[in-house]
Design a protein around this motif. Structure first.
Motif, PDB file in Angstrom:
ATOM      1  N   VAL A 142      10.012 -10.788   5.169  1.00 56.94           N
ATOM      2  CA  VAL A 142       8.636 -10.328   5.305  1.00 56.94           C
ATOM      3  C   VAL A 142       8.204  -9.819   3.940  1.00 56.94           C
ATOM      4  CG1 VAL A 142       7.066  -8.659   6.355  1.00 56.94           C
ATOM      5  CG2 VAL A 142       8.877  -9.694   7.726  1.00 56.94           C
ATOM      6  N   GLN A 143       7.079 -10.324   3.439  1.00 51.62           N
ATOM      7  CA  GLN A 143       6.644  -9.938   2.098  1.00 51.62           C
ATOM      8  C   GLN A 143       5.209  -9.427   2.152  1.00 51.62           C
ATOM      9  OE1 GLN A 143       7.647 -12.841  -0.990  1.00 51.62           O
ATOM     10  NE2 GLN A 143       9.345 -13.601   0.258  1.00 51.62           N
ATOM     11  N   VAL A 144       5.105  -8.100   2.306  1.00 50.35           N
ATOM     12  CA  VAL A 144       3.809  -7.438   2.368  1.00 50.35           C
ATOM     13  C   VAL A 144       3.411  -7.012   0.962  1.00 50.35           C
ATOM     14  CG1 VAL A 144       2.528  -5.481   3.304  1.00 50.35           C
ATOM     15  CG2 VAL A 144       4.241  -6.648   4.713  1.00 50.35           C
ATOM     16  N   PRO A 145       2.213  -7.347   0.496  1.00 52.44           N
ATOM     17  CA  PRO A 145       1.785  -6.942  -0.846  1.00 52.44           C
ATOM     18  C   PRO A 145       1.897  -5.430  -1.035  1.00 52.44           C
ATOM     19  CG  PRO A 145       0.251  -8.537   0.072  1.00 52.44           C
ATOM     20  CD  PRO A 145       1.198  -8.177   1.181  1.00 52.44           C
ATOM     21  N   GLY A 146       2.455  -5.051  -2.195  1.00 48.13           N
ATOM     22  CA  GLY A 146       2.633  -3.638  -2.489  1.00 48.13           C
ATOM     23  C   GLY A 146       3.964  -3.085  -2.047  1.00 48.13           C
ATOM     24  N   ALA A 147       4.639  -3.787  -1.148  1.00 49.28           N
ATOM     25  CA  ALA A 147       5.950  -3.346  -0.668  1.00 49.28           C
ATOM     26  C   ALA A 147       7.061  -4.280  -1.127  1.00 49.28           C
ATOM     27  CB  ALA A 147       5.952  -3.249   0.857  1.00 49.28           C
ATOM     28  N   ALA A 148       6.811  -5.581  -1.138  1.00 52.33           N
ATOM     29  CA  ALA A 148       7.828  -6.545  -1.555  1.00 52.33           C
ATOM     30  C   ALA A 148       7.985  -6.526  -3.071  1.00 52.33           C
ATOM     31  CB  ALA A 148       7.441  -7.944  -1.090  1.00 52.33           C
ATOM     32  N   SER A 149       9.228  -6.688  -3.540  1.00 53.18           N
ATOM     33  CA  SER A 149       9.516  -6.777  -4.972  1.00 53.18           C
ATOM     34  C   SER A 149       9.298  -8.210  -5.451  1.00 53.18           C
ATOM     35  CB  SER A 149      10.954  -6.351  -5.251  1.00 53.18           C
ATOM     36  OG  SER A 149      11.182  -5.015  -4.841  1.00 53.18           O
ATOM     37  N   ALA A 150       9.038  -8.360  -6.758  1.00 56.14           N
ATOM     38  CA  ALA A 150       8.691  -9.669  -7.302  1.00 56.14           C
ATOM     39  C   ALA A 150       9.792 -10.706  -7.086  1.00 56.14           C
ATOM     40  CB  ALA A 150       8.379  -9.537  -8.791  1.00 56.14           C
ATOM     41  N   TRP A 151      11.067 -10.292  -7.158  1.00 55.94           N
ATOM     42  CA  TRP A 151      12.163 -11.254  -7.037  1.00 55.94           C
ATOM     43  C   TRP A 151      12.186 -11.935  -5.664  1.00 55.94           C
ATOM     44  CZ3 TRP A 151      16.103 -11.110  -3.428  1.00 55.94           C
ATOM     45  CH2 TRP A 151      16.217  -9.934  -2.675  1.00 55.94           C
TER      46      TRP A 151
END
Length: 282
Positions: free
Chosen positions: A9-18
């Protein structure tokens, strides 16, 4: 202390770039390390299709929880597998009981079924769900799940769902699969207290959590599962300690941790540091 599983799950502001370019090997490595260290659980959320207009706030990447948790079940031995959450309005209760009961069996009884009412009307419309009465339907669905998750020959008569003389095989191996209700409203908490085994709130301020939790009498063994902001246990251990202690004072019985990292390898280093912090806090 569990993990909000990265990458899936990749929520903007929470997920890291990698995480944007990470794959199954990275997820499997992290899950294996978390399992070996003794973390309590891994999570995976459900969205089938996110409207373009909502993607900037919610994110667009949501791995399917059944497939993802089954994959992780085969690469771990102890850690619990939490849906955070399955949207009840997208499925018949017996479909959930069959699919996730099978996962419980495959994992040796490690399923925690997190469920929610849902909040994307466009996704409901796309999938043919019922939007306006989704709360009442969710209540009935949880009752139906309680009657069917661990039963080969389930029977239930409710307002929206009814079944009898139907075999669901395999079913869950746990005699009582824990059900956690996600949400951010008073009704979601009452639903959890009355029908389930725990509450997983999100998007609430500390004062809101305190007020809502003070309004209900929680039964013995009821879980309050709170989430952290992204933690940096190696670079800023004091902040991690402070967050975990604050959540404990709020009444958390379990915590789903988010961890900042620059790679899968760095994430595993962060997990080792977080594990030590957790042991020190007790």
């Amino acid at each position: 202390m569990g993990l909000s599983t990265p990458v899936v799950v990749q929520v903007p502001g929470a997920a890291s770039a990698w995480e944007h370019d990470a794959g199954v090997d990275d997820i499997a490595r992290i899950a294996a390390v978390a399992d070996e260290l003794g973390f309590d659980h891994l999570t995976c959320s459900e969205h089938v299709a996110v409207p373009v207009d909502d993607a900037d706030a919610r994110g667009a990447t949501y791995w399917d929880p059944l497939a993802t948790l089954a994959f992780l079940a085969a690469r771990t031995s102890r850690i619990r597998l939490v849906t955070s959450v399955v949207v009840l309005g997208y499925h018949h209760p017996l479909a959930i009981a069959k699919r996730y009961g099978t996962l419980d069996r495959l994992s040796g009884g490690r399923l925690v079924l997190g469920v929610g009412v849902g909040s994307l009307a466009a996704e409901f419309d796309l999938l043919g769900g019922h939007w306006t009465d989704r709360g009442a339907r969710a209540d009935d669905a949880i009752r139906a799940l309680r009657a069917s998750l661990s039963e080969r020959l389930p029977s239930y008569q409710g307002e929206y769902f009814a079944f009898d003389s139907m075999i669901v095989d395999p079913c869950a191996v746990q005699a009582r699969v824990p059900i956690w209700v996600g949400g951010r409203t008073r009704r979601s908490l009452r639903r959890a207290v009355e029908l389930a085994d725990g509450w997983m709130p999100f998007g609430l301020r500390r004062d809101e959590l305190e007020r809502l939790l003070a309004e209900v009498e929680r039964p013995d063994g009821f879980d309050v599962v709170l989430s952290t902001r992204p933690l940096d246990p190696v670079g800023n251990p004091d902040m991690a300690v402070d967050q975990l202690r604050k959540l404990g004072r709020l009444g958390a019985t379990a915590v789903s941790c988010s961890v900042s990292a620059t790679s899968a390898g760095h994430y595993c280093e962060q997990l080792a540091a977080l594990h030590e912090i957790g042991r020190d806090i007790g």
